[in-house]
Design an enzyme around this catalytic site. Structure first.
Site, PDB file in Angstrom:
ATOM      1  N   GLU A 255      46.774 -61.934 -67.729  1.00 24.78           N
ATOM      2  CA  GLU A 255      48.225 -61.525 -67.684  1.00 24.78           C
ATOM      3  C   GLU A 255      48.293 -60.759 -66.320  1.00 24.78           C
ATOM      4  OE1 GLU A 255      50.628 -62.800 -69.328  1.00 24.78           O
ATOM      5  OE2 GLU A 255      48.991 -63.985 -70.704  1.00 24.78           O
ATOM      6  N   CYS A 294      55.493 -55.560 -67.194  1.00 19.68           N
ATOM      7  CA  CYS A 294      54.949 -56.841 -66.414  1.00 19.68           C
ATOM      8  C   CYS A 294      56.292 -57.979 -66.358  1.00 19.68           C
ATOM      9  CB  CYS A 294      53.985 -57.361 -66.983  1.00 19.68           C
ATOM     10  SG  CYS A 294      54.012 -57.766 -68.650  1.00 19.68           S
TER      11      CYS A 294
HETATM   12  P1  NAP Z   1      44.702 -52.573 -62.755  1.00 18.55           P
HETATM   13  O1  NAP Z   1      44.789 -51.305 -61.680  1.00 18.55           O
HETATM   14  O2  NAP Z   1      44.780 -53.872 -62.188  1.00 18.55           O
HETATM   15  O3  NAP Z   1      44.018 -52.101 -63.658  1.00 18.55           O
HETATM   16  C1  NAP Z   1      44.083 -52.908 -64.947  1.00 18.55           C
HETATM   17  C2  NAP Z   1      42.749 -52.779 -65.912  1.00 18.55           C
HETATM   18  O4  NAP Z   1      41.488 -53.111 -64.910  1.00 18.55           O
HETATM   19  C3  NAP Z   1      42.410 -51.232 -66.106  1.00 18.55           C
HETATM   20  O5  NAP Z   1      41.931 -51.102 -67.516  1.00 18.55           O
HETATM   21  C4  NAP Z   1      41.382 -50.743 -65.008  1.00 18.55           C
HETATM   22  O6  NAP Z   1      40.526 -49.748 -65.280  1.00 18.55           O
HETATM   23  C5  NAP Z   1      40.574 -52.123 -65.020  1.00 18.55           C
HETATM   24  N1  NAP Z   1      39.669 -52.357 -63.741  1.00 18.55           N
HETATM   25  C6  NAP Z   1      39.847 -51.897 -62.514  1.00 18.55           C
HETATM   26  N2  NAP Z   1      38.949 -52.373 -61.630  1.00 18.55           N
HETATM   27  C7  NAP Z   1      38.114 -53.081 -62.316  1.00 18.55           C
HETATM   28  C8  NAP Z   1      36.911 -53.631 -61.994  1.00 18.55           C
HETATM   29  N3  NAP Z   1      36.558 -53.671 -61.037  1.00 18.55           N
HETATM   30  N4  NAP Z   1      36.348 -54.303 -63.348  1.00 18.55           N
HETATM   31  C9  NAP Z   1      36.966 -54.164 -64.393  1.00 18.55           C
HETATM   32  N5  NAP Z   1      37.802 -53.532 -64.675  1.00 18.55           N
HETATM   33  C10 NAP Z   1      38.617 -53.063 -63.891  1.00 18.55           C
HETATM   34  O7  NAP Z   1      46.261 -52.457 -63.172  1.00 18.55           O
HETATM   35  P2  NAP Z   1      47.332 -51.344 -63.796  1.00 18.55           P
HETATM   36  O8  NAP Z   1      47.721 -50.536 -62.605  1.00 18.55           O
HETATM   37  O9  NAP Z   1      46.581 -50.686 -65.058  1.00 18.55           O
HETATM   38  O10 NAP Z   1      48.470 -52.233 -64.233  1.00 18.55           O
HETATM   39  C11 NAP Z   1      49.587 -52.582 -63.710  1.00 18.55           C
HETATM   40  C12 NAP Z   1      49.825 -54.043 -63.425  1.00 18.55           C
HETATM   41  O11 NAP Z   1      49.510 -54.476 -64.283  1.00 18.55           O
HETATM   42  C13 NAP Z   1      51.033 -54.429 -62.784  1.00 18.55           C
HETATM   43  O12 NAP Z   1      50.740 -55.077 -61.517  1.00 18.55           O
HETATM   44  C14 NAP Z   1      51.621 -55.362 -63.765  1.00 18.55           C
HETATM   45  O13 NAP Z   1      52.599 -56.248 -63.588  1.00 18.55           O
HETATM   46  C15 NAP Z   1      50.615 -56.003 -64.781  1.00 18.55           C
HETATM   47  N6  NAP Z   1      50.697 -55.996 -65.921  1.00 18.55           N
HETATM   48  C16 NAP Z   1      50.873 -57.356 -66.376  1.00 18.55           C
HETATM   49  C17 NAP Z   1      51.194 -57.686 -67.892  1.00 18.55           C
HETATM   50  C18 NAP Z   1      50.933 -59.000 -68.426  1.00 18.55           C
HETATM   51  O14 NAP Z   1      51.223 -59.116 -69.595  1.00 18.55           O
HETATM   52  N7  NAP Z   1      51.115 -59.857 -67.581  1.00 18.55           N
HETATM   53  C19 NAP Z   1      51.201 -56.523 -68.569  1.00 18.55           C
HETATM   54  C20 NAP Z   1      51.294 -55.243 -68.140  1.00 18.55           C
HETATM   55  C21 NAP Z   1      51.090 -54.892 -66.747  1.00 18.55           C
HETATM   56  P3  NAP Z   1      40.814 -48.321 -64.658  1.00 18.55           P
HETATM   57  O15 NAP Z   1      42.020 -47.871 -65.321  1.00 18.55           O
HETATM   58  O16 NAP Z   1      39.709 -47.435 -65.339  1.00 18.55           O
HETATM   59  O17 NAP Z   1      40.984 -48.257 -63.052  1.00 18.55           O
END
Ligand code: NAP
Length: 499
Positions: A255, A294
């Site tokens: 997602e 999102c």
């Molecule tokens: P993110 O930076 O991609 O992080 C998401 C998760 O991935 C966090 O738990 C992060 O951990 C982890 N992560 C980062 N690098 C990783 C790696 N190399 N290997 C494994 N895990 C890793 O996203 P975010 O900033 O938290 O969230 C914002 C984004 O999410 C927005 O773009 C939004 O649109 C999207 N979103 C989508 C939905 C949906 O349902 N479609 C819902 C909510 C949000 P750390 O925090 O420890 O870095």
């Protein structure tokens, strides 16, 4: 200061080192720290598979559904404590906290209800298929719960709902959960898991939590595990291309982000009730959780002759302001994003701000892109904050083209009383959108909300939205089951079906 301990292999342990600080976005003060250093992900996953999933799969679906009901009751009892954590770590209002916390409780209750009606330990998929003239040889498809673990890598914006909207169908399926919440807001997820563990609701191994970096987690995944990811498209791509995920064909549900659109029909007059509903929904989507959803509306597609009226109506509501974004990193990302969009847009409205310098408030901002068919960034750059771009269109096919320029979105809404307009838009955008919400005057205030994900309807979208699918009632269970088919004599098929 709170140190968020990790719960793996049935015990709580703090990670090594100082950990990553979690902040209060309104004051800039540290509220907790998280570290996963020292967690043995290999052993944690083995424990989840061998104890958690096995313990859960000794029960029936209905028995597991009853556990979900107990979790929902427990979370409801502790609701006010969760609101406090939400305010301290995510900022915002009670409405913002409610969207996350009450959304989680509601989703759990829905799955408790849906699961209560399921019998047995495996799902039968469709009817028997005859494979011989006499009927002596037939086929039956089944869905069997995965024997691995369900790993949730979650985004920062929904620490409560983000866990339980995935855990409800996984636990109902009999698959143990290991959740890694996003570090900046891991506190609320951790507190909820802690409460559930302390209440002894789930069998040993059924739930684990790791706060802090994912470190080498992906190296330890096996073919029967599933990773359900919510977050940015960039992180999704990194996980999707991880060598172990590729080598073992680990199931991976994504997602990601999207530039969701709302579309106003050409028939809707500015003095109508439907017009007011449209403007209210656009403003609400921009400001609820400071636009950090999102599913939030990022593109407001309106008939060219009503663009000024829409600017006036939406701006009036935006003047009330909203809560902060979650931290300084998100704050500067949102301001950067606005600057990028301004190269193609003018600012139609931005709220005045009198907030302290160290806080993470972004002023609600409505941009106007006069030539959206020729623009690029407005269809590509997701500003994860209280920001949307107004895009004028002329004619229904232009509205459809603009919505589809988002390259795959979670949701689009369309407001009109013209059945032909609604049908043309719905079918024209269906292949690029997971969910379409159509609002007429007769629907009025009864609609469930553009950005509101209801557990009985699917959540997910193609392309940049990640290509995944969650929820949708019992459809969600498929993600946590493996489909197989048995070809054989009717006696054998009957015996398996009854097992
Ligand atoms: P993110 O930076 O991609 O992080 C998401 C998760 O991935 C966090 O738990 C992060 O951990 C982890 N992560 C980062 N690098 C990783 C790696 N190399 N290997 C494994 N895990 C890793 O996203 P975010 O900033 O938290 O969230 C914002 C984004 O999410 C927005 O773009 C939004 O649109 C999207 N979103 C989508 C939905 C949906 O349902 N479609 C819902 C909510 C949000 P750390 O925090 O420890 O870095």
């Amino acid at each position: 200061m709170i140190v968020l301990e990790n719960y793996t292999e049935g015990s709580w342990k703090a990670g090594r080192g100082q950990g990553t600080p979690l902040m209060n976005p309104e004051t800039g003060e540290q509220v907790a720290s998280a570290s996963s250093e020292g967690v043995d992900f290999g052993s944690a996953l083995r424990f989840a598979r061998e104890k958690g999933s096995r313990n859960l799969q000794r029960m029936t679906y209905a028995e597991r559904a009853a556990l979900l009901g107990k979790i929902a009751d427990l979370l409801a009892q502790n609701r006010s404590g969760y609101f406090e954590i939400s305010r301290a770590n995510l900022g915002g209002s009670d409405a913002d906290a409610s969207f996350d916390v009450d959304g989680a409780i509601y989703t759990l209750k829905q799955y408790a209800k849906l699961g209560a009606g399921l019998t047995g330990r495996m799902l039968v998929d469709d009817a028997v298929i005859p494979l011989s003239k006499s009927g002596a040889f037939q086929a039956q498809h089944y869905l069997k719960p995965l024997e691995g673990a369900a790993v949730f890598i979650n985004a920062f914006n929904f620490p409560a709902w983000g866990l339980w909207e995935k855990a409800a169908p996984a636990l109902l399926s009999g698959v143990a959960v290991l959740v890694k919440p996003a570090t900046p807001t891991a506190w609320l997820t951790q507190q909820m898991v802690k409460d559930v563990v302390e209440a002894g609701i789930l069998p040993e191994g059924a739930i684990s939590i790791v706060c802090g970096s994912a470190r080498d987690l992906l190296d330890h995944l096996r073919e029967n595990d599933i990773v359900s990811f919510t977050g940015s498209a960039q992180t999704a791509a990194a996980i999707r291309s991880h060598p172990n995920v590729i080598a073992r064909s680990v199931r991976f549900n994504v997602e990601a982000d999207s530039l969701n659109a709302t579309i106003l029909g050409e028939d809707v007059k500015p003095d109508s009730e439907l017009f007011s509903l449209f403007a209210a929904e656009a403003a609400k989507e921009m400001t609820l959780k400071a636009g950090q959803k999102c599913t939030a509306i990022r593109r407001v597609i309106v008939p060219r002759h009503h663009a000024d009226a829409v600017v006036r109506a939406v701006s009036e509501k935006l003047a009330a302001g909203c809560g902060p974004v979650v931290n300084r990193a998100q704050h500067s990302a949102a301001l950067d994003g606005i600057e990028q969009l301004k190269r193609e847009c003018e600012v139609a409205f931005t709220a005045e701000s009198s907030k302290p310098k160290q806080s993470c408030f972004v002023p609600p901002t409505l941009l106007l892109c006069k030539e959206p068919l020729r623009a690029k960034a407005v269809h590509e750059v997701e500003v994860f904050g209280p920001v949307a771009t107004l895009m004028p269109y002329s004619g229904v096919s232009e509205a459809v083209t603009l919505a589809n320029m988002g390259q795959g979105s979670l949701v689009a809404s369309v407001f009109s009383d013209d059945p032909a307009f609604l049908a043309t838009v719905s079918l024209g955008i269906a292949s690029q959108h997971g969910r379409i919400m159509a609002v007429t005057s007769a629907v009025g205030k009864q609609h469930t909300g553009h950005g509101n994900v209801v557990p009985t309807c699917i959540h997910g979208g193609p392309g940049r939205a990640g290509g995944g699918e969650e929820l949708g009632g019992l459809r969600a269970l498929q993600l946590y089951h493996r489909r197989f088919v048995v070809q054989g004599p009717p006696d054998l098929l009957n015996a398996i079906t009854q097992s």
